[in-house]
Design an enzyme around this catalytic site. Sequence first.
Site, PDB file in Angstrom:
ATOM      1  N   ASP A  17       0.908  -1.117   0.069  1.00  0.00           N
ATOM      2  CA  ASP A  17       0.036  -0.062  -0.023  1.00  0.00           C
ATOM      3  C   ASP A  17       0.834   1.336   0.057  1.00  0.00           C
ATOM      4  O   ASP A  17       1.300   1.706  -1.085  1.00  0.00           O
ATOM      5  CB  ASP A  17      -0.801  -0.201   1.328  1.00  0.00           C
ATOM      6  CG  ASP A  17      -2.032   0.832   1.370  1.00  0.00           C
ATOM      7  OD1 ASP A  17      -2.521   1.254   0.212  1.00  0.00           O
ATOM      8  OD2 ASP A  17      -2.354   1.266   2.628  1.00  0.00           O
TER       9      ASP A  17
ATOM     10  N   LYS B 194      -0.678  -1.772  -4.929  1.00  0.00           N
ATOM     11  CA  LYS B 194      -1.460  -0.601  -5.091  1.00  0.00           C
ATOM     12  C   LYS B 194      -0.609   0.706  -5.299  1.00  0.00           C
ATOM     13  O   LYS B 194      -0.397   1.534  -4.415  1.00  0.00           O
ATOM     14  CB  LYS B 194      -2.400  -0.187  -3.691  1.00  0.00           C
ATOM     15  CG  LYS B 194      -3.693  -1.120  -3.554  1.00  0.00           C
ATOM     16  CD  LYS B 194      -4.388  -0.271  -2.595  1.00  0.00           C
ATOM     17  CE  LYS B 194      -5.401  -1.342  -1.958  1.00  0.00           C
ATOM     18  NZ  LYS B 194      -6.059  -0.798  -0.658  1.00  0.00           N
TER      19      LYS B 194
ATOM     20  N   PHE C 233     -10.278  -1.073  -1.446  1.00  0.00           N
ATOM     21  CA  PHE C 233     -10.074  -2.052  -0.224  1.00  0.00           C
ATOM     22  C   PHE C 233     -10.466  -3.441  -0.983  1.00  0.00           C
ATOM     23  O   PHE C 233     -11.452  -3.824  -0.868  1.00  0.00           O
ATOM     24  CB  PHE C 233     -10.750  -1.735   0.886  1.00  0.00           C
ATOM     25  CG  PHE C 233     -10.021  -2.311   2.124  1.00  0.00           C
ATOM     26  CD1 PHE C 233      -9.024  -1.863   2.716  1.00  0.00           C
ATOM     27  CD2 PHE C 233     -10.555  -3.500   2.805  1.00  0.00           C
ATOM     28  CE1 PHE C 233      -8.308  -2.265   3.953  1.00  0.00           C
ATOM     29  CE2 PHE C 233      -9.874  -4.042   3.704  1.00  0.00           C
ATOM     30  CZ  PHE C 233      -8.614  -3.434   4.385  1.00  0.00           C
TER      31      PHE C 233
HETATM   32  P1  IMP Z   1       1.956  -0.475   3.797  1.00  0.00           P
HETATM   33  O1  IMP Z   1       2.411  -0.761   2.713  1.00  0.00           O
HETATM   34  O2  IMP Z   1       2.992  -0.332   4.682  1.00  0.00           O
HETATM   35  O3  IMP Z   1       1.046   0.595   3.887  1.00  0.00           O
HETATM   36  O4  IMP Z   1       0.764  -1.565   4.371  1.00  0.00           O
HETATM   37  C1  IMP Z   1       0.644  -2.771   3.675  1.00  0.00           C
HETATM   38  C2  IMP Z   1      -0.180  -3.539   4.678  1.00  0.00           C
HETATM   39  O5  IMP Z   1      -1.392  -2.933   4.615  1.00  0.00           O
HETATM   40  C3  IMP Z   1      -0.798  -4.837   3.928  1.00  0.00           C
HETATM   41  O6  IMP Z   1       0.298  -6.096   4.398  1.00  0.00           O
HETATM   42  C4  IMP Z   1      -1.915  -5.082   4.570  1.00  0.00           C
HETATM   43  O7  IMP Z   1      -2.107  -5.743   5.678  1.00  0.00           O
HETATM   44  C5  IMP Z   1      -2.897  -3.753   4.841  1.00  0.00           C
HETATM   45  N1  IMP Z   1      -3.433  -3.501   3.403  1.00  0.00           N
HETATM   46  C6  IMP Z   1      -3.232  -2.328   2.581  1.00  0.00           C
HETATM   47  N2  IMP Z   1      -4.167  -2.545   1.634  1.00  0.00           N
HETATM   48  C7  IMP Z   1      -5.010  -3.532   2.010  1.00  0.00           C
HETATM   49  C8  IMP Z   1      -6.282  -3.902   1.385  1.00  0.00           C
HETATM   50  O8  IMP Z   1      -6.654  -3.363   0.440  1.00  0.00           O
HETATM   51  N3  IMP Z   1      -7.031  -4.846   2.088  1.00  0.00           N
HETATM   52  C9  IMP Z   1      -6.287  -5.410   3.095  1.00  0.00           C
HETATM   53  N4  IMP Z   1      -5.244  -5.131   3.674  1.00  0.00           N
HETATM   54  C10 IMP Z   1      -4.440  -4.095   3.160  1.00  0.00           C
END
Ligand code: IMP
Length: 175
Positions: free
Chosen positions: A101, A129, A151
């Site tokens: 994300d 994403k 999501f």
């Molecule tokens: P980031 O890249 O550090 O922001 O966090 C990634 C984490 O956020 C992933 O491992 C998921 O646990 C959670 N996450 C982000 N987007 C989604 C989604 O669309 N559905 C479910 N979990 C998500």
Amino acid sequence: MYEHCDKVLVSKEELAEMVKKLGKKISEDYAGKELVVIGVLRGAFIFMADLVRELTVPVKLDFLVAKSYSGTTTTGEVKILKDIDFSVEGKHVLIVEDIIDTGITLGYLKKLFALRNAASVAVCTAFDKPDRRLNEGLEVDYCGMTVPNEFVVGYGLDYNDYMRNIPELRIYDGE
Ligand code: IMP
Ligand code: MG
């Protein structure tokens, strides 16, 4: 079984195809080497189980639990709640995530294993994403699929810890 998730984004068949492709590419890239595959719990557990069975190189695996305190900057703090149990010194590490994300969690983990003197550190995510990225410098070595800025749930991904057991990737449209 669950509400607000009728729309299938990626079917079971497409997921299987995606994992096969990733497994083939990773096996080719690491031919003649050994891999330490590290899954980020809990989201990665299903993807990782499928992926390692497509690998044709020797594999050691473990899991970790990371918690990211998502702020609005790339300096968002990440804490390791459960670490892996063996040394990665001199090993080729592949970190496996469910979805990227902001990229903050993976950016932190990549640095962590480099500091532990892994021979190499690569990242494999089932979904990405890219529109949401805050950590612009993050290199994603292997990505199954990019998904729109929605999501998504299922195939290990949760909504409030539910829905991980949905076999396909679906869009959650509650609230
Ligand atoms: P980031 O890249 O550090 O922001 O966090 C990634 C984490 O956020 C992933 O491992 C998921 O646990 C959670 N996450 C982000 N987007 C989604 C989604 O669309 N559905 C479910 N979990 C998500
Ligand atoms: Mg999650």
